[in-house]
Design a protein around this motif. Structure first.
Motif, PDB file in Angstrom:
ATOM      1  N   ALA A 170      -7.371  -2.431  13.922  1.00 17.82           N
ATOM      2  CA  ALA A 170      -7.323  -0.964  13.885  1.00 17.82           C
ATOM      3  C   ALA A 170      -6.180  -0.491  12.998  1.00 17.82           C
ATOM      4  O   ALA A 170      -6.326   0.466  12.229  1.00 17.82           O
ATOM      5  N   MET A 171      -5.052  -1.138  13.069  1.00 24.82           N
ATOM      6  CA  MET A 171      -3.887  -0.766  12.231  1.00 24.82           C
ATOM      7  C   MET A 171      -4.191  -1.038  10.767  1.00 24.82           C
ATOM      8  O   MET A 171      -3.800  -0.258   9.891  1.00 24.82           O
ATOM      9  N   LEU A 172      -4.888  -2.126  10.488  1.00 23.34           N
ATOM     10  CA  LEU A 172      -5.247  -2.425   9.097  1.00 23.34           C
ATOM     11  C   LEU A 172      -6.181  -1.358   8.536  1.00 23.34           C
ATOM     12  O   LEU A 172      -6.035  -0.951   7.378  1.00 23.34           O
ATOM     13  N   ARG A 173      -7.134  -0.892   9.353  1.00 21.04           N
ATOM     14  CA  ARG A 173      -8.049   0.170   8.907  1.00 21.04           C
ATOM     15  C   ARG A 173      -7.281   1.446   8.605  1.00 21.04           C
ATOM     16  O   ARG A 173      -7.512   2.103   7.593  1.00 21.04           O
ATOM     17  N   GLU A 174      -6.325   1.801   9.499  1.00 23.02           N
ATOM     18  CA  GLU A 174      -5.518   3.015   9.280  1.00 23.02           C
ATOM     19  C   GLU A 174      -4.686   2.884   8.005  1.00 23.02           C
ATOM     20  O   GLU A 174      -4.581   3.828   7.217  1.00 23.02           O
ATOM     21  N   ASP A 175      -4.102   1.709   7.797  1.00 23.99           N
ATOM     22  CA  ASP A 175      -3.282   1.498   6.597  1.00 23.99           C
ATOM     23  C   ASP A 175      -4.129   1.547   5.329  1.00 23.99           C
ATOM     24  O   ASP A 175      -3.714   2.113   4.305  1.00 23.99           O
ATOM     25  N   ARG A 176      -5.375   0.987   5.401  1.00 21.50           N
ATOM     26  CA  ARG A 176      -6.268   1.051   4.234  1.00 21.50           C
ATOM     27  C   ARG A 176      -6.641   2.498   3.925  1.00 21.50           C
ATOM     28  O   ARG A 176      -6.710   2.897   2.768  1.00 21.50           O
ATOM     29  N   HIS A 177      -6.914   3.265   4.992  1.00 18.67           N
ATOM     30  CA  HIS A 177      -7.262   4.666   4.806  1.00 18.67           C
ATOM     31  C   HIS A 177      -6.095   5.437   4.181  1.00 18.67           C
ATOM     32  O   HIS A 177      -6.286   6.220   3.242  1.00 18.67           O
ATOM     33  N   ALA A 178      -4.879   5.219   4.697  1.00 16.60           N
ATOM     34  CA  ALA A 178      -3.687   5.892   4.155  1.00 16.60           C
ATOM     35  C   ALA A 178      -3.468   5.480   2.699  1.00 16.60           C
ATOM     36  O   ALA A 178      -3.125   6.305   1.836  1.00 16.60           O
ATOM     37  N   LEU A 179      -3.697   4.204   2.411  1.00 13.92           N
ATOM     38  CA  LEU A 179      -3.540   3.709   1.049  1.00 13.92           C
ATOM     39  C   LEU A 179      -4.565   4.336   0.110  1.00 13.92           C
ATOM     40  O   LEU A 179      -4.234   4.707  -1.018  1.00 13.92           O
ATOM     41  N   SER A 180      -5.783   4.499   0.567  1.00 11.03           N
ATOM     42  CA  SER A 180      -6.809   5.119  -0.283  1.00 11.03           C
ATOM     43  C   SER A 180      -6.483   6.589  -0.528  1.00 11.03           C
ATOM     44  O   SER A 180      -6.709   7.105  -1.618  1.00 11.03           O
ATOM     45  N   LEU A 181      -5.935   7.283   0.498  1.00 10.79           N
ATOM     46  CA  LEU A 181      -5.522   8.680   0.297  1.00 10.79           C
ATOM     47  C   LEU A 181      -4.388   8.776  -0.732  1.00 10.79           C
ATOM     48  O   LEU A 181      -4.396   9.662  -1.591  1.00 10.79           O
ATOM     49  N   LEU A 182      -3.419   7.880  -0.640  1.00 16.55           N
ATOM     50  CA  LEU A 182      -2.312   7.863  -1.613  1.00 16.55           C
ATOM     51  C   LEU A 182      -2.817   7.557  -3.016  1.00 16.55           C
ATOM     52  O   LEU A 182      -2.396   8.165  -3.995  1.00 16.55           O
ATOM     53  N   GLY A 183      -3.757   6.627  -3.126  1.00 13.29           N
ATOM     54  CA  GLY A 183      -4.343   6.287  -4.432  1.00 13.29           C
ATOM     55  C   GLY A 183      -5.064   7.460  -5.031  1.00 13.29           C
ATOM     56  O   GLY A 183      -4.968   7.728  -6.239  1.00 13.29           O
TER      57      GLY A 183
END
Length: 153
Positions: free
Chosen positions: A5-18
């Motif tokens: 779940a934390m990895l999914r949240e981090d991927r989502h945050a990373l995609s928003l930053l990108g």
């Protein structure tokens, strides 16, 4: 369970930053280009005045250098004339003109002492206007030796 779940949240945050970076990147690249273009325009306007200012400084330095260069030979001309006069005063020809003579013995060696000229020696004596051939009849030493005279001076 929490790790995926934390990895999914981090991927989502990373995609928003990108996505945000992708939106900002063109603006970041064009802003410096505009500043560079503006600076280039200002430099083009000021460039001619800078050239004129430095041209004036170079011309002033050239004029001062030329002035110093023109005065330099005068300074050395005075020193040259003083040294030429001193050299003239020390010249053997000037010494001869004052009444002195140069005696030469065998092999044209200058006679510096009566010990070099025993009676019967042939000498050539040079004076201001010529030479005199002589035969030594007798020699006499004087009281003051040349070495004593040099020490007194």
């Amino acid at each position: 369970r929490s790790l995926p779940a934390m990895l999914r949240e981090d991927r989502h945050a990373l995609s928003l930053l990108g996505a945000g970076l992708a939106r900002m990147l063109p603006g970041l690249l064009t802003a410096p280009r505009g500043a560079v273009d503006a600076d280039a325009g200002r430099l083009a306007l000021r460039g001619s005045s800078l050239v004129e200012r430095f041209d004036a400084a170079v011309a002033d330095g050239h004029r001062r250098l030329r002035g110093v260069g023109e005065r330099l030979p005068e300074r050395f001309a005075v020193a040259l004339s003083v040294n030429a006069a001193r050299l003239h005063d020390l010249s053997p020809l000037t010494v001869l003109a004052r009444g002195y003579a140069i005696a030469r013995g065998e092999g044209d060696a200058v006679v510096r002492s009566v010990a070099q000229t025993p009676p019967g020696s042939a000498l050539t004596v040079t004076v201001a206007d010529g030479e005199i051939d002589c035969i030594v009849n007798d020699t006499r030493r004087i009281e003051v030796a040349v070495e004593d005279w040099k020490e007194d001076r």
